[in-house]
Enzyme design. Structure first.
Site, PDB file in Angstrom:
ATOM      1  N   ARG A   1      -6.928 -10.319  -8.553  1.00  0.00           N
ATOM      2  CA  ARG A   1      -6.719  -9.007  -7.955  1.00  0.00           C
ATOM      3  C   ARG A   1      -5.393  -9.032  -7.210  1.00  0.00           C
ATOM      4  NH1 ARG A   1     -10.483  -8.421  -3.406  1.00  0.00           N
ATOM      5  NH2 ARG A   1      -8.619  -8.586  -2.126  1.00  0.00           N
TER       6      ARG A   1
ATOM      7  N   HIS B   1      -8.327  -5.368  -1.693  1.00  0.00           N
ATOM      8  CA  HIS B   1      -9.627  -4.930  -2.188  1.00  0.00           C
ATOM      9  C   HIS B   1      -9.676  -3.404  -2.227  1.00  0.00           C
ATOM     10  CE1 HIS B   1     -13.896  -4.201  -2.559  1.00  0.00           C
ATOM     11  NE2 HIS B   1     -13.870  -3.550  -1.428  1.00  0.00           N
TER      12      HIS B   1
ATOM     13  N   TYR C   1      -6.192 -13.245   4.508  1.00  0.00           N
ATOM     14  CA  TYR C   1      -7.035 -14.276   3.914  1.00  0.00           C
ATOM     15  C   TYR C   1      -6.419 -14.980   2.706  1.00  0.00           C
ATOM     16  CZ  TYR C   1      -8.416 -10.181   1.099  1.00  0.00           C
ATOM     17  OH  TYR C   1      -8.414  -9.050   0.328  1.00  0.00           O
TER      18      TYR C   1
END
Lengths: 325, 392
Positions: free
Chosen positions: B280, B284, B293
């Site tokens: 990805r 998100h 992160y």
């Protein structure tokens, strides 16, 4: 008309529905050759084949999710949840998906062809995982219809109406009455309209309201009250969502009193919703506070089942208290 | 009935199996430079199909870039991109028949675009205006279209997985030569619905393709904290399902795997699991900041595997695309998306009457009564209900 029991009436309704529409599929745990733990689906796999009547793996959320998929693509899905106590693993698929499919998609898709059949209620020495009445968890969910029959005749007519209704229906079958309730049931196809309560017996002093297996309880209480000269009007709500406010309000305006009886615990139970609405509709007609005779706010007990239950004696006492208020 | 597999071997001392006992190869057809591996077997693809695939990728890239910008400007409330996962989504949808039913998770707008969802329809949904097919009932990106056989997105994760099993079963029962395809991320594969859905599909023989986009992260949780086994593919095998792992950034590998998965599902009335290993590239969602992160270095590494760029190089090698065609395509869609935004955001939102429609097939008396009460209230305090005042 033949006299049959509630299980036979349900089996009859399922047979008629599956004969009438070959896009109707029936499934659940052990419902295939075995005919379900209560034998409600006996003989159906033999009659309609394994593609249309079959066992699923042991997964309530899978059963409900599968039902959503079938119905979203034009099928009628009759899903059996073996006991209402075991419906909770499926609750997301029922409450978030079945109930909202039409609304959330703007009616691009709907799952109106679903019926979840499930045995509910106590009186069978089943303890808390075989006796619960979880109807209130579903009555708050917009998009679901919730139906509870009280005898064999009702079970057949309400079940056929539920299967053909264009909305997902949760159909709670009072398991205590499966074999105990025997009555005359017409052989052919008939439906009982959803969303309509039935005035079972007319009376003048107090309205008694219940559904399913508790109807027998309030009828017994009414007989005890009659001996004291109290005339009870008895109503079977039959459909809890959407419920028939008019029939109940008309009755309460006549009698001036209302008692609601259900097996599920008092707090948060559907009686609370009825009481609040009737208080709004009938405030100036009420002669006493609306009375609720319900299960205790405990898990359903085993040895103290009799103590827990909102039985005829407790109901009789509540009738007298209401009359004396 | 036997409870053992047909290949049960007997041993006489304790011997455990672990995830390394299961060797799952990964299908790769296209190399980073746009050439194919020497022994690669290509999918069925011609120039018009390749052009449609690429066109969908470019539209999606532009849509993602512009709508993320629109979200940052406060013009829409929420957005999710599929950047980095285009090959997984477009490569798989391009292998399907137009009447195969799609049940997506939320990040698969390239699939509905491929089927013909117009730029205007995207905007109407995102701006919840009165032309939104979903009648303004769900957040942006929850597309759905009966006409395109793309079931409306539902936010709760993985609910579409057992539903896809039911859809596949219904197609079989109705005698249609179609399959259901279900998209989900590797995070969704941790939900109970995944296990229920796959098990039921395998046991009940539902012609359904379960397509896992293993994109590395479920919001901020990396795969290392999501599962301890051999990815998602091992679970397909565990459920007795035909399974394949593909390079999810390789358009031709995804296309080839899905073409064959579809043929198998139809021929055998059985499900197939495809695990596409991808990444990805974006956040998100618009509510997320991946810098918290994962490292810039990690993201930069994956930029090298950009699936759209790789497919573009292949098309250029074939002589099916030029740099100027490519620039023209981006420019066309930038203008088209901007123009559609301007139109869509000016249209009024769905009428307040729609608040009670579709709860049931027909509104109940109580719902009608609640709407009447609401409208009276809006008339009394129009300034507090600007969406509906003047239209009640």
């Amino acid at each position: 008309m033949a006299k049959i029991n509630m299980l036979q009436a349900i089996n009859d309704a399922l047979t008629i529905a599956m004969e009438a529409d070959d896009k109707t599929v029936l499934f659940g745990e052990d419902v295939g050759h075995f005919g379900g733990v209560f034998r409600a689906t006996s003989g159906l796999q033999e009659k309609f084949g394994r593609d249309r009547c079959f066992n699923t793996p042991l997964t309530e959320q899978g059963i409900a999710g599968f039902a959503n998929g079938l119905a979203s693509n034009g099928m009628t899905a009759i899903a059996e949840i073996q006991f209402a106590d075991y419906i909770f693993p499926a609750i997301d698929q029922i409450v978030n998906e079945s109930a909202k499919f039409r609304y959330r998609s703007g009616n691009e898709f709907n799952v109106g062809g679903i019926i979840y059949r499930t045995p509910y209620g106590g009186g069978i020495a089943g303890g808390h995982y075989h006796s619960q009445s979880p109807e209130a968890y579903f009555t708050q969910t917009a998009g679901l219809k919730v139906v509870v029959p009280r005898n064999a005749y009702q079970a057949k007519g309400l079940l056929l109406a539920s299967i053909r209704d264009k909305n997902p229906v949760v159909f709670f079958e009072p398991k205590r009455l499966y074999r105990a309730s025997v009555g005359e049931v017409p052989e052919g196809d008939y439906e009982i309209e959803l969303g309509k309560a039935e005035v079972v017996k007319e009376g003048t002093d107090i309205t008694l309201l219940a559904w399913g297996a508790q109807m027998e309880i309030i009828e017994n209480a009414a007989q005890m009250a009659a001996k004291k000269g109290i005339s009870c009007e008895i109503i079977d709500l039959r459909t809890l969502a959407p419920w028939d406010v008019d029939t109940v309000a008309t009755s309460v305006k006549k009698t001036g009193r209302l008692l609601i009886n259900h097996e599920a615990p008092l707090t948060g139970g559907f009686a609370g919703e009825i009481a609040a609405t009737i208080q709004e509709e009938c405030f100036l007609y009420l002669e006493s506070p609306i009375s609720r005779v319900c299960g205790l706010d405990t898990p359903y007990p085993l040895v103290h089942e009799k103590e827990y239950m909102p039985d005829a004696l407790k109901t009789f006492e509540a009738i007298k208290a209401s009359m004396k208020y | 009935m036997s409870n053992a597999t047909s290949t049960t071997e007997t041993v006489h001392r304790v011997s455990f199996l672990d995830k390394d006992s299961l060797s799952i190869p990964i299908l790769k057809i296209l190399q980073a430079d746009g050439t194919t591996f020497e022994k690669a077997v290509l999918p069925v693809i011609d120039q018009p199909l390749a052009e449609k695939i690429y066109d969908t990728c470019v539209f999606t890239r532009v849509l993602d870039e512009r709508m993320l910008g629109a979200q940052r400007q406060g013009r829409i409330s929420f957005y999710m991109t599929c950047t980095g996962e285009e090959a997984s989504i477009v490569g798989s949808v391009a292998a399907l028949d137009n009447e195969d039913v799609i049940l997506a998770q939320y990040r698969e707008h390239a699939a509905i675009r491929y089927r013909g969802f117009s730029t205007e329809q995207f905007m109407n949904q995102m701006f919840s205006n009165e032309k939104d097919l979903g009648k303004g009932r769900q957040m942006p990106i929850h597309y759905g279209s009966q006409a395109l056989h793309y079931q409306t997105i539902s936010s709760p994760l993985a609910t579409q997985i057992p539903q896809a099993t039911g859809v596949g079963y219904s197609l079989k029962m109705q005698g249609k030569r179609n399959v259901a395809i279900c998209y989900f991320g590797e995070g969704a594969a941790s939900e109970g619905d995944f296990h229920a859905g796959l098990n039921m599909a395998a046991v009940l023989k539902s012609p359904t393709i379960f397509f896992c986009r293993n994109n590395g992260y479920a919001i901020s949780t990396p795969t290392s904290e999501q599962f301890a086994g051999n990815g998602i593919a091992s679970r397909g095998i565990g459920y007795g399902m035909h399974t394949i792992r593909v390079d999810g950034n390789d358009m031709l590998a995804v296309l080839a795997a899905t073409q064959q998965a579809r043929a198998y599902a139809l021929e055998h009335n059985a499900p197939v699991l495809i695990e596409a290993m991808t990444y990805r590239l974006g956040a998100h969602s618009s509510s997320d900041d991946p810098s918290g992160y994962r490292s810039k270095e990690e993201e930069a590494k994956w930029q090298q595997h950009d699936p759209v760029k790789r497919f573009k190089l292949w098309m250029m090698n074939k002589g099916w695309l030029s740099e100027s065609d490519d620039q023209g395509l981006y420019e066309k869609y930038r203008q088209e998306v901007l123009a559609a935004v301007k139109v869509a955001e000016k249209l009024p939102v769905t009428h307040v009457d729609e608040i009670i429609n579709d709860v049931y097939d027909t509104p109940t008396p109580r719902l009608k009564q609640q709407l009447a009460t609401l409208k009276q209230h809006i008339k009394k305090y129009p300034d507090s209900y600007p969406h509906s005042a003047g239209r009640v």
